[in-house]
Every structure is written in structure tokens, then in C-alpha cells.
Design a protein around this motif. Structure first.
Motif, PDB file in Angstrom:
ATOM      1  N   MET A  47       0.825  -1.199   0.000  1.00 17.10           N
ATOM      2  CA  MET A  47       0.000   0.000   0.000  1.00 17.10           C
ATOM      3  C   MET A  47       0.865   1.259   0.000  1.00 17.10           C
ATOM      4  N   ASN A  48       1.915   1.254   0.827  1.00 16.93           N
ATOM      5  CA  ASN A  48       2.779   2.420   0.927  1.00 16.93           C
ATOM      6  C   ASN A  48       3.421   2.772  -0.414  1.00 16.93           C
ATOM      7  N   ARG A  49       3.817   1.743  -1.166  1.00 18.58           N
ATOM      8  CA  ARG A  49       4.419   2.013  -2.472  1.00 18.58           C
ATOM      9  C   ARG A  49       3.401   2.657  -3.416  1.00 18.58           C
ATOM     10  N   GLY A  50       2.147   2.246  -3.317  1.00 20.23           N
ATOM     11  CA  GLY A  50       1.118   2.862  -4.138  1.00 20.23           C
ATOM     12  C   GLY A  50       0.941   4.328  -3.802  1.00 20.23           C
ATOM     13  N   VAL A  51       0.925   4.651  -2.507  1.00 14.91           N
ATOM     14  CA  VAL A  51       0.799   6.046  -2.075  1.00 14.91           C
ATOM     15  C   VAL A  51       2.052   6.825  -2.451  1.00 14.91           C
ATOM     16  N   PHE A  52       3.219   6.185  -2.310  1.00  6.23           N
ATOM     17  CA  PHE A  52       4.483   6.818  -2.692  1.00  6.23           C
ATOM     18  C   PHE A  52       4.458   7.203  -4.170  1.00  6.23           C
ATOM     19  N   ASN A  53       4.000   6.299  -5.013  1.00  8.94           N
ATOM     20  CA  ASN A  53       3.920   6.584  -6.449  1.00  8.94           C
ATOM     21  C   ASN A  53       2.919   7.700  -6.735  1.00  8.94           C
ATOM     22  N   PHE A  54       1.805   7.705  -5.999  1.00 13.95           N
ATOM     23  CA  PHE A  54       0.830   8.784  -6.147  1.00 13.95           C
ATOM     24  C   PHE A  54       1.469  10.125  -5.792  1.00 13.95           C
ATOM     25  N   ASN A  55       2.185  10.156  -4.674  1.00 14.24           N
ATOM     26  CA  ASN A  55       2.839  11.397  -4.249  1.00 14.24           C
ATOM     27  C   ASN A  55       3.874  11.858  -5.267  1.00 14.24           C
ATOM     28  N   GLU A  56       4.598  10.891  -5.846  1.00 16.46           N
ATOM     29  CA  GLU A  56       5.588  11.230  -6.856  1.00 16.46           C
ATOM     30  C   GLU A  56       4.925  11.877  -8.071  1.00 16.46           C
ATOM     31  N   THR A  57       3.757  11.358  -8.443  1.00 16.98           N
ATOM     32  CA  THR A  57       3.034  11.918  -9.584  1.00 16.98           C
ATOM     33  C   THR A  57       2.567  13.335  -9.291  1.00 16.98           C
ATOM     34  N   VAL A  58       1.995  13.540  -8.094  1.00 15.07           N
ATOM     35  CA  VAL A  58       1.535  14.873  -7.697  1.00 15.07           C
ATOM     36  C   VAL A  58       2.703  15.847  -7.660  1.00 15.07           C
ATOM     37  N   ASP A  59       3.833  15.377  -7.133  1.00 15.25           N
ATOM     38  CA  ASP A  59       5.011  16.236  -7.048  1.00 15.25           C
ATOM     39  C   ASP A  59       5.521  16.604  -8.442  1.00 15.25           C
ATOM     40  N   THR A  60       5.579  15.612  -9.325  1.00 11.48           N
ATOM     41  CA  THR A  60       6.091  15.846 -10.682  1.00 11.48           C
ATOM     42  C   THR A  60       5.205  16.795 -11.468  1.00 11.48           C
ATOM     43  N   LEU A  61       3.900  16.626 -11.329  1.00 14.71           N
ATOM     44  CA  LEU A  61       2.958  17.406 -12.130  1.00 14.71           C
ATOM     45  C   LEU A  61       2.623  18.775 -11.534  1.00 14.71           C
ATOM     46  N   ALA A  62       2.711  18.910 -10.225  1.00 15.90           N
ATOM     47  CA  ALA A  62       2.237  20.147  -9.605  1.00 15.90           C
ATOM     48  C   ALA A  62       3.237  20.807  -8.664  1.00 15.90           C
ATOM     49  N   ILE A  63       3.673  20.081  -7.633  1.00 16.23           N
ATOM     50  CA  ILE A  63       4.437  20.727  -6.568  1.00 16.23           C
ATOM     51  C   ILE A  63       5.826  21.146  -7.027  1.00 16.23           C
ATOM     52  N   LYS A  64       6.551  20.245  -7.696  1.00 19.11           N
ATOM     53  CA  LYS A  64       7.902  20.594  -8.156  1.00 19.11           C
ATOM     54  C   LYS A  64       7.889  21.743  -9.161  1.00 19.11           C
ATOM     55  N   PRO A  65       7.020  21.729 -10.188  1.00 14.43           N
ATOM     56  CA  PRO A  65       6.986  22.876 -11.102  1.00 14.43           C
ATOM     57  C   PRO A  65       6.658  24.184 -10.389  1.00 14.43           C
ATOM     58  N   ALA A  66       5.736  24.129  -9.417  1.00 13.87           N
ATOM     59  CA  ALA A  66       5.388  25.343  -8.673  1.00 13.87           C
ATOM     60  C   ALA A  66       6.583  25.834  -7.865  1.00 13.87           C
ATOM     61  N   ALA A  67       7.322  24.907  -7.264  1.00 10.23           N
ATOM     62  CA  ALA A  67       8.488  25.282  -6.475  1.00 10.23           C
ATOM     63  C   ALA A  67       9.577  25.894  -7.355  1.00 10.23           C
ATOM     64  N   LYS A  68       9.783  25.329  -8.540  1.00  8.73           N
ATOM     65  CA  LYS A  68      10.794  25.872  -9.451  1.00  8.73           C
ATOM     66  C   LYS A  68      10.389  27.251  -9.950  1.00  8.73           C
ATOM     67  N   ALA A  69       9.097  27.446 -10.202  1.00  8.63           N
ATOM     68  CA  ALA A  69       8.616  28.757 -10.615  1.00  8.63           C
ATOM     69  C   ALA A  69       8.788  29.768  -9.485  1.00  8.63           C
ATOM     70  N   TYR A  70       8.485  29.334  -8.270  1.00  8.66           N
ATOM     71  CA  TYR A  70       8.655  30.186  -7.086  1.00  8.66           C
ATOM     72  C   TYR A  70      10.116  30.597  -6.933  1.00  8.66           C
ATOM     73  N   GLU A  71      11.021  29.645  -7.125  1.00 10.85           N
ATOM     74  CA  GLU A  71      12.449  29.930  -7.005  1.00 10.85           C
ATOM     75  C   GLU A  71      12.912  30.890  -8.099  1.00 10.85           C
ATOM     76  N   ALA A  72      12.348  30.738  -9.295  1.00 10.08           N
ATOM     77  CA  ALA A  72      12.773  31.562 -10.422  1.00 10.08           C
ATOM     78  C   ALA A  72      12.212  32.983 -10.349  1.00 10.08           C
ATOM     79  N   VAL A  73      10.996  33.119  -9.848  1.00 10.10           N
ATOM     80  CA  VAL A  73      10.309  34.417  -9.875  1.00 10.10           C
ATOM     81  C   VAL A  73      10.595  35.260  -8.636  1.00 10.10           C
ATOM     82  N   VAL A  74      10.629  34.627  -7.471  1.00 12.15           N
ATOM     83  CA  VAL A  74      10.793  35.374  -6.221  1.00 12.15           C
ATOM     84  C   VAL A  74      12.282  35.578  -5.940  1.00 12.15           C
TER      85      VAL A  74
END
Length: 243
Positions: free
Chosen positions: A38-65
Motif C-alpha cells: 500500500m505504501n508504495r502505491g501512495v508513494f507513487n501517487f505522491n511522486e506523480t503529484v510532485d512531478t505534475l504540480a508541486i515541483k513545477p510550482a516550487a521551481k517557478a517560485y524559485e525563479a520568480v521570487v
């Protein structure tokens, strides 16, 4: 209720889910991680969310601010977090740590313009990060099985059950204005993720199994947190006692 707030109802729902899926196993599973499938399934879900949303937002935040602004936000959020660390240091009867944290908050709030500047570190007042999971561990509550939480990532059963109080204890939760509270929460997420950009990429590129790497690293870190970096030589994950 904001997306990031944790309620006891959600904790109970997680508990039901774990009960239903606890029998799911993998070959040669780590004894600390009986819910690995189960944990691996949640881990993969988190990786997908991070790849599609959180990481791009963080990189944009780092670049703009600008860096000085990001540093000020980081310091301000850290000063807010110190308030809960102070409470947990007191609950663990760590007088010196509580005193240092109280001085940090006072100095940074007064001389650091509300915490935007980290004056205390320059005065050799180190940050002692403490949370309620550590407090439970200090008083002998065992960590229980390793658990990966949706969005929030690696945890243990003990730390997961402590999270509602950690969220309530964060000074940000005391802000009545919902918009301001949400802005600070999002800023905290982005600030944390920016700090992990290089680390996460290094783990993914250097590790054959990032899941195992993150799990082992997290469990080791939490043990060091509870024992303040000095776990006993005979430490046993399943038979841990109060420091």
C-alpha cells in the motif's frame, strides 16, 4: 476547512484503510514496513503529484521570487514553527532547548522584524525542531509501522496520529483570515520543496529503489530526532523506550 488541515475523521478513515489493506504484503518485506504494498502505491501517487504540480510550482517560485525575499519568507515561517517547537521542548522537559527556543523567538521577533531576519542564529541560538510525534516518542510511545501519507509523505503510525496536533499547534492555524492562512501554508510547502529540489533529484538518480532509500532515511532521522542524535547502542525499533 482548508485542503491542508487534518481532521480526526480523516485519521479514522486512514485507519480503516490500513485495516483493510494491512494483509497486503510483498516478498521479503521489511518488518518495520508491513504495509509496503500500500505504501508504495501512495508513494507513487505522491511522486506523480510532485512531478505534475508541486515541483513545477516550487521551481517557478524559485525563479520568480528574489532570493532575499525567499530568505525572508523562510525565516518568517521558521520563526512561526519555533513556537510549536518550544511547546514540545517543554513537554519533553528539555529545559535548555526550551530556553534557547524562547530566546530565538524573542530575538527574531523583536530584532528580526517579526522573524523576517534570523538574528538569533548569528547569536549562536540554534534551532531545536520538535513536534508532537517526537514528544510521544520521548515518553516511550513506539513508532509503529512505517506509513506513507498522501501528499504529506513518509511517516510512522505514531507520527501520523500526532499530525492533527502538529497542525493545530502551528501558529499559522491561529490566523482567523482564511486567505492569509492559506497563503502562508502554500508558502511553507513551496519553501520546503525548494529546499529539497537538489536532494530529491539526487536520490532519484543515485538510488536503485527511491522508496527504500526514503523509508530508511526517514526512520533513521526520526530515531535521531527523538534521541537528539544519540540513540542507544542497543536501540531496537520495536522495543524503543523513552530517552
Amino acid at each position: 476547512m482548508s485542503f491542508w488541515s487534518f481532521s480526526w475523521r480523516r485519521i479514522c478513515a486512514v485507519g480503516v484503510l490500513l485495516t483493510l489493506q494491512a494483509c497486503s504484503t510483498v516478498p521479503n518485506a521489511d518488518a518495520r514496513d508491513p504495509w509496503e504494498s500500500m505504501n508504495r502505491g501512495v508513494f507513487n501517487f505522491n511522486e506523480t503529484v510532485d512531478t505534475l504540480a508541486i515541483k513545477p510550482a516550487a521551481k517557478a517560485y524559485e525563479a520568480v521570487v528574489p532570493t532575499p525575499v525567499r530568505k525572508g519568507i523562510h525565516n518568517f515561517l521558521g520563526n512561526i514553527g519555533d513556537v510549536w517547537s518550544l511547546a514540545n521542548s517543554a513537554l519533553q522537559l528539555k529545559g535548555q532547548a526550551a530556553g534557547e527556543t524562547l530566546m530565538r523567538i524573542s530575538v527574531n521577533t523583536v530584532l528580526g522584524l517579526g522573524g523576517v531576519m534570523d538574528v538569533a542564529t548569528g547569536m549562536q541560538l540554534k534551532r531545536n525542531k520538535e513536534d508532537f510525534g517526537q514528544t510521544l516518542g520521548y515518553w516511550g510511545v513506539k513508532p509503529g509501522p512505517y506509513l506513507v501519507l498522501p501528499i504529506f509523505g513518509p511517516s510512522t503510525l505514531r507520527d501520523a496520529l500526532a499530525k492533527p496536533l502538529d497542525f493545530k499547534g502551528n501558529a499559522t492555524s491561529l490566523i482567523n483570515d482564511v486567505a492569509t492562512r492559506n497563503v502562508l501554508t502554500v508558502a511553507d510547502v513551496l519553501d520546503t520543496r525548494v529546499g529539497l529540489l537538489q536532494t530529491v533529484d539526487a536520490i532519484k538518480s543515485a538510488s536503485l529503489d527511491p522508496y527504500n532509500f526514503v523509508r530508511d532515511g526517514y526512520l533513521q532521522k526520526r530515531t535521531n530526532d527523538i534521541y537528539d542524535g544519540n540513540p542507544p547502542a542497543a536501540f531496537n525499533y520495536f522495543e524503543s523506550e523513552a530517552p
